[in-house]
Design a protein around this motif. Structure first.
Motif, mmCIF file in Angstrom:
data_model
loop_
_atom_site.group_PDB
_atom_site.id
_atom_site.type_symbol
_atom_site.label_atom_id
_atom_site.label_comp_id
_atom_site.label_asym_id
_atom_site.label_seq_id
_atom_site.Cartn_x
_atom_site.Cartn_y
_atom_site.Cartn_z
ATOM 1 N N SER A 131 -51.188 -11.389 -10.434
ATOM 2 C CA SER A 131 -51.468 -10.311 -9.492
ATOM 3 C C SER A 131 -50.696 -10.596 -8.212
ATOM 4 C CB SER A 131 -52.969 -10.267 -9.189
ATOM 5 O OG SER A 131 -53.211 -9.426 -8.084
ATOM 6 N N LEU A 132 -50.219 -9.553 -7.572
ATOM 7 C CA LEU A 132 -49.479 -9.707 -6.316
ATOM 8 C C LEU A 132 -50.286 -9.206 -5.120
ATOM 9 C CD1 LEU A 132 -45.940 -8.523 -7.498
ATOM 10 C CD2 LEU A 132 -46.872 -10.843 -7.435
ATOM 11 N N GLU A 133 -51.581 -9.061 -5.297
ATOM 12 C CA GLU A 133 -52.419 -8.488 -4.244
ATOM 13 C C GLU A 133 -52.526 -9.362 -3.004
ATOM 14 O OE1 GLU A 133 -56.142 -7.432 -5.963
ATOM 15 O OE2 GLU A 133 -55.238 -5.951 -7.315
ATOM 16 N N GLN A 134 -52.358 -10.654 -3.125
ATOM 17 C CA GLN A 134 -52.542 -11.556 -1.986
ATOM 18 C C GLN A 134 -51.238 -11.967 -1.318
ATOM 19 O OE1 GLN A 134 -55.622 -12.324 -0.768
ATOM 20 N NE2 GLN A 134 -56.290 -10.820 -2.278
ATOM 21 N N LEU A 135 -50.153 -11.280 -1.603
ATOM 22 C CA LEU A 135 -48.868 -11.642 -1.016
ATOM 23 C C LEU A 135 -48.859 -11.410 0.488
ATOM 24 C CD1 LEU A 135 -46.250 -10.141 -3.483
ATOM 25 C CD2 LEU A 135 -46.865 -12.523 -3.191
ATOM 26 N N SER A 136 -48.135 -12.284 1.177
ATOM 27 C CA SER A 136 -47.896 -12.094 2.607
ATOM 28 C C SER A 136 -46.504 -11.527 2.841
ATOM 29 C CB SER A 136 -48.025 -13.422 3.350
ATOM 30 O OG SER A 136 -49.325 -13.936 3.204
ATOM 31 N N ILE A 158 -47.316 -3.366 -0.097
ATOM 32 C CA ILE A 158 -46.406 -3.465 1.045
ATOM 33 C C ILE A 158 -46.959 -2.640 2.197
ATOM 34 C CG2 ILE A 158 -44.064 -2.950 1.882
ATOM 35 C CD1 ILE A 158 -44.184 -5.231 -0.174
ATOM 36 N N ALA A 159 -46.915 -3.213 3.385
ATOM 37 C CA ALA A 159 -47.330 -2.494 4.589
ATOM 38 C C ALA A 159 -46.287 -1.427 4.909
ATOM 39 C CB ALA A 159 -47.476 -3.458 5.759
ATOM 40 N N PRO A 160 -46.701 -0.157 5.016
ATOM 41 C CA PRO A 160 -45.722 0.879 5.330
ATOM 42 C C PRO A 160 -45.196 0.796 6.754
ATOM 43 C CG PRO A 160 -47.921 1.815 5.111
ATOM 44 C CD PRO A 160 -48.026 0.372 4.770
ATOM 45 N N ASP A 161 -45.925 0.092 7.624
ATOM 46 C CA ASP A 161 -45.548 -0.013 9.025
ATOM 47 C C ASP A 161 -45.925 -1.415 9.503
ATOM 48 O OD1 ASP A 161 -46.377 0.442 12.118
ATOM 49 O OD2 ASP A 161 -44.845 1.903 11.478
ATOM 50 N N PRO A 162 -45.154 -2.013 10.411
ATOM 51 C CA PRO A 162 -45.494 -3.366 10.892
ATOM 52 C C PRO A 162 -46.906 -3.473 11.471
ATOM 53 C CG PRO A 162 -43.274 -2.800 11.564
ATOM 54 C CD PRO A 162 -43.864 -1.562 10.934
ATOM 55 N N ALA A 163 -47.418 -2.424 12.061
ATOM 56 C CA ALA A 163 -48.771 -2.466 12.627
ATOM 57 C C ALA A 163 -49.827 -2.690 11.541
ATOM 58 C CB ALA A 163 -49.061 -1.166 13.380
ATOM 59 N N PRO A 200 -55.401 -6.908 3.638
ATOM 60 C CA PRO A 200 -54.102 -7.578 3.760
ATOM 61 C C PRO A 200 -52.975 -6.794 3.084
ATOM 62 C CG PRO A 200 -55.499 -8.739 2.201
ATOM 63 C CD PRO A 200 -56.336 -7.646 2.801
ATOM 64 N N LYS A 201 -51.869 -6.752 3.764
ATOM 65 C CA LYS A 201 -50.660 -6.100 3.258
ATOM 66 C C LYS A 201 -49.519 -7.107 3.334
ATOM 67 C CE LYS A 201 -52.287 -1.816 2.973
ATOM 68 N NZ LYS A 201 -52.384 -1.093 1.738
ATOM 69 N N ALA A 202 -48.487 -6.872 2.565
ATOM 70 C CA ALA A 202 -47.327 -7.760 2.550
ATOM 71 C C ALA A 202 -46.206 -7.158 3.384
ATOM 72 C CB ALA A 202 -46.844 -7.978 1.119
ATOM 73 N N GLN A 203 -45.465 -8.024 4.044
ATOM 74 C CA GLN A 203 -44.284 -7.598 4.793
ATOM 75 C C GLN A 203 -43.095 -7.629 3.851
ATOM 76 O OE1 GLN A 203 -43.387 -9.961 8.235
ATOM 77 N NE2 GLN A 203 -41.591 -8.771 8.749
ATOM 78 N N LEU A 204 -42.331 -6.554 3.843
ATOM 79 C CA LEU A 204 -41.132 -6.464 3.018
ATOM 80 C C LEU A 204 -39.936 -6.941 3.835
ATOM 81 C CD1 LEU A 204 -39.671 -5.556 0.424
ATOM 82 C CD2 LEU A 204 -39.541 -3.258 1.425
ATOM 83 N N SER A 249 -39.233 2.168 9.628
ATOM 84 C CA SER A 249 -39.970 1.006 10.119
ATOM 85 C C SER A 249 -39.181 -0.294 9.971
ATOM 86 C CB SER A 249 -41.315 0.883 9.386
ATOM 87 O OG SER A 249 -41.106 0.555 8.032
ATOM 88 N N LEU A 250 -37.922 -0.205 9.540
ATOM 89 C CA LEU A 250 -37.100 -1.402 9.381
ATOM 90 C C LEU A 250 -36.637 -1.942 10.727
ATOM 91 C CD1 LEU A 250 -34.724 -0.532 6.412
ATOM 92 C CD2 LEU A 250 -36.697 -2.027 6.390
ATOM 93 N N THR A 251 -36.661 -3.243 10.849
ATOM 94 C CA THR A 251 -36.066 -3.922 11.983
ATOM 95 C C THR A 251 -34.853 -4.674 11.457
ATOM 96 O OG1 THR A 251 -38.232 -4.212 13.009
ATOM 97 C CG2 THR A 251 -36.451 -5.632 13.794
ATOM 98 N N THR A 252 -33.696 -4.426 12.039
ATOM 99 C CA THR A 252 -32.471 -5.069 11.577
ATOM 100 C C THR A 252 -32.169 -6.277 12.443
ATOM 101 O OG1 THR A 252 -31.642 -2.929 10.863
ATOM 102 C CG2 THR A 252 -30.031 -4.696 11.086
ATOM 103 N N ILE A 253 -31.916 -7.399 11.787
ATOM 104 C CA ILE A 253 -31.561 -8.631 12.491
ATOM 105 C C ILE A 253 -30.163 -9.012 12.033
ATOM 106 C CG2 ILE A 253 -32.126 -11.058 12.838
ATOM 107 C CD1 ILE A 253 -35.044 -10.285 12.112
ATOM 108 N N THR A 254 -29.258 -9.191 12.989
ATOM 109 C CA THR A 254 -27.888 -9.561 12.660
ATOM 110 C C THR A 254 -27.478 -10.789 13.462
ATOM 111 O OG1 THR A 254 -26.962 -8.134 14.368
ATOM 112 C CG2 THR A 254 -27.247 -7.161 12.183
ATOM 113 N N THR A 255 -26.417 -11.411 13.020
ATOM 114 C CA THR A 255 -25.859 -12.544 13.739
ATOM 115 C C THR A 255 -24.345 -12.505 13.607
ATOM 116 O OG1 THR A 255 -25.742 -14.947 13.892
ATOM 117 C CG2 THR A 255 -26.195 -14.054 11.728
ATOM 118 N N SER A 256 -23.669 -12.907 14.641
ATOM 119 C CA SER A 256 -22.205 -12.920 14.597
ATOM 120 C C SER A 256 -21.677 -14.088 13.760
ATOM 121 C CB SER A 256 -21.633 -13.006 16.014
ATOM 122 O OG SER A 256 -22.065 -14.212 16.630
ATOM 123 N N GLN A 257 -22.516 -15.067 13.477
ATOM 124 C CA GLN A 257 -22.067 -16.251 12.744
ATOM 125 C C GLN A 257 -22.510 -16.237 11.289
ATOM 126 O OE1 GLN A 257 -23.242 -19.644 15.014
ATOM 127 N NE2 GLN A 257 -21.932 -19.070 16.713
#
Length: 181
Positions: A34-39, A67-72, A80-84, A107-115
């Motif tokens: 079961s994947l119900e307890q995923l973080s 999966i949580a539809p929104d970070p809140a 409990p919901k899981a963060q994608l 609801s996506l947050t994009t994280i980038t790096t130049s390296q």
């Protein structure tokens, strides 16, 4: 499935589960887990996992992952919901459309790096384009030549293939001249 069933019977819970979409789908369909307890749910190479060949499997897995539809929504301890987390070097056009089938692209947050794509100075890399019919002979020649130049202390070679069947085939081919793979 026998190996998966045996492993899960030995260790029914885990802190980290690493799986291909197909194997995880089979385990879920067989009710082995079961994947119900995923973080967290991490899709590595997300654009490939969200293309049409994997989308149905991934959609099924994500439905079972709560999966949580929104970070809140991650803040409610009694539901409990899981963060994608999508990991990808590129985010080509069209992936957000496919993602909308399994989540909310807004609801996506994009994280980038130049390296992100820096080549490590201690890793020697070469690129060779090979034609289909000549690949095997060229690879064997390169590997034999490399072993002759630097026997024993030659390090490791990493070969990227486009499918698991190609990887298996290459493994069999390398077994014949006794090249460890």
């Amino acid at each position: 499935m026998r190996k998966i069933r045996l492993q899960l019977s030995k260790q029914p819970s885990a802190h980290i589960l690493v799986a291909t979409p197909g194997a995880l789908w089979k385990a879920l369909k067989s009710q082995l887990m079961s994947l119900e307890q995923l973080s967290f749910v991490v899709l590595d190479e997300a654009d490939s996992r969200l293309d049409e060949s994997f989308l149905d499997l991934v959609h099924y897995i994500l439905e079972k992952s709560h999966i949580a539809p929104d970070p809140a929504d991650l803040e409610y301890p009694f539901n409990p919901k899981a963060q994608l987390v999508l990991v990808e070097a590129t985010f080509p056009e069209g992936v957000s459309q496919l993602l909308s089938k399994v989540g909310s692209p807004g609801s996506l947050t994009t994280i980038t790096t130049s390296q992100f794509h820096c080549i490590m100075p201690h890793v020697r890399q070469t690129f060779q384009r090979m034609k289909g019919a000549e690949k095997v002979a060229e690879w064997l020649q390169i590997l034999k030549q490399r072993d002759e130049e630097k026997p024993a202390a030659s390090g490791t070679v990493l070969v990227f293939c486009n499918s698991s069947s190609t990887v298996n085939c290459l493994g069999y081919i390398l077994d014949d001249p006794k090249i460890k793979s």
